[in-house]
Design an enzyme around this catalytic site. Sequence first.
Site, short mmCIF file in Angstrom:
data_model
loop_
_atom_site.label_atom_id
_atom_site.label_comp_id
_atom_site.label_asym_id
_atom_site.label_seq_id
_atom_site.Cartn_x
_atom_site.Cartn_y
_atom_site.Cartn_z
N ASP A 194 0.85 -1.19 0.00
CA ASP A 194 0.00 0.00 0.00
C ASP A 194 0.89 1.24 0.00
O ASP A 194 2.10 1.16 0.20
CB ASP A 194 -0.96 -0.01 1.18
CG ASP A 194 -0.25 -0.08 2.52
OD1 ASP A 194 0.95 0.24 2.58
OD2 ASP A 194 -0.89 -0.46 3.51
N ASP A 210 -7.66 -7.93 0.46
CA ASP A 210 -6.70 -8.06 1.56
C ASP A 210 -7.40 -7.65 2.85
O ASP A 210 -8.36 -6.87 2.83
CB ASP A 210 -5.48 -7.16 1.35
CG ASP A 210 -5.76 -5.72 1.79
OD1 ASP A 210 -5.38 -5.36 2.92
OD2 ASP A 210 -6.39 -4.96 1.02
#
Length: 370
Positions: free
Chosen positions: A89, A264
């Site tokens: 991320d 996720d």
Amino acid sequence: MKYQLQKTDGRARLGKLIFERGLVDTPAFMPVGTYGSVKSMTPDEITETGAQIILGNTFHLWLRPGQDVIKLHGDLHDFMQWQGPILTDSGGFQVFSLNSMRKIEEKGVSFRHPLNGSEIFLSPEKSMEIQLDLGSDIVMVFDECPPYPSDLIYMKSSMEMSLRWANRSREHFNNLNNKNALFGIIQGGLSLELRETSLQGLLQIGFDGYAIGGLAVGEPKEEMYRVLDFLCPRIPDNKPRYLMGVGKPENLVEGVRRGIDMFDCVMPTRNARNGHLFVTHGVIKIRNTRYKTDISPLDPDCDCYTCRHYSRAYLHHLDRCNEILGARLNSIHNVRYYQRLMADLRHAIYEERLECFVEEFYKKIGLSIS
């Protein structure tokens, strides 16, 4: 990275992500390795669950141990000894969760180091540089993650700035000559108009895949599904679709039904450490006294190491004694549960019987179809 769409069943998609480091079958669930580890699990154990790709946290790895330490080993794959693909991320979500500790400006975000209080700065350009050093196979653009609920004026301003940051992320990514994949992130809260504007802006910039951010932040599930119903048909068929941070099993099923390819969440490992274990027929809270003398396996339908070797009574004992082994065995099981669920969904799409599978899934866990 290349994406191959192999088959559809309704709006659900069966496909593959192709990396130099290997293949990822989609729909896929990515275990979260916040600090360069999926908590309590070795890379071999992660592989044995069926996971083919994991997620790393740019923000936390930047603060500890720092990109320079990781670069001494090569990249994040070498540092943690995971040789499959890694998605990282951008750090945006973690920065914006600091609330009063940060200041948002057009150039980026200034905030206090949560460990030592020093002032540090993260921008789209800096995020791209960190993720390059990490060797991320999929890099995420830097975006703002507005809280829920937020008023429409703030949401519009935030979405527009995220688009500008996405453009800066793409430009710097290209300038760094990064040959890996870069995903854009669609923002806009629960406003379909803002979501459409965000998506069209990202499509003009051009990305290797498109993530849907800003969901699973407290909104009713019906609202999340409404946004997915709107967005998924508008994302190009030849690009992977990633629903960020969504992790309840029923949410995964509903995401797959609507055409999501990647998920996720920390839920499997976090819940495992708290004794909440996902099984075929729902959830077992292993610390409950009823399991003290239960010699049956955790889930008779599961083939994980934990279920093949240990009883519910033993797992209850470990949990009550706060034994580290308990967290490990629970995590192995929960991550395997998620991988089995994704494999079952892929198989159902392949056989064009997804809706039958969904109906059976909800009957087993005792919920109704959304």
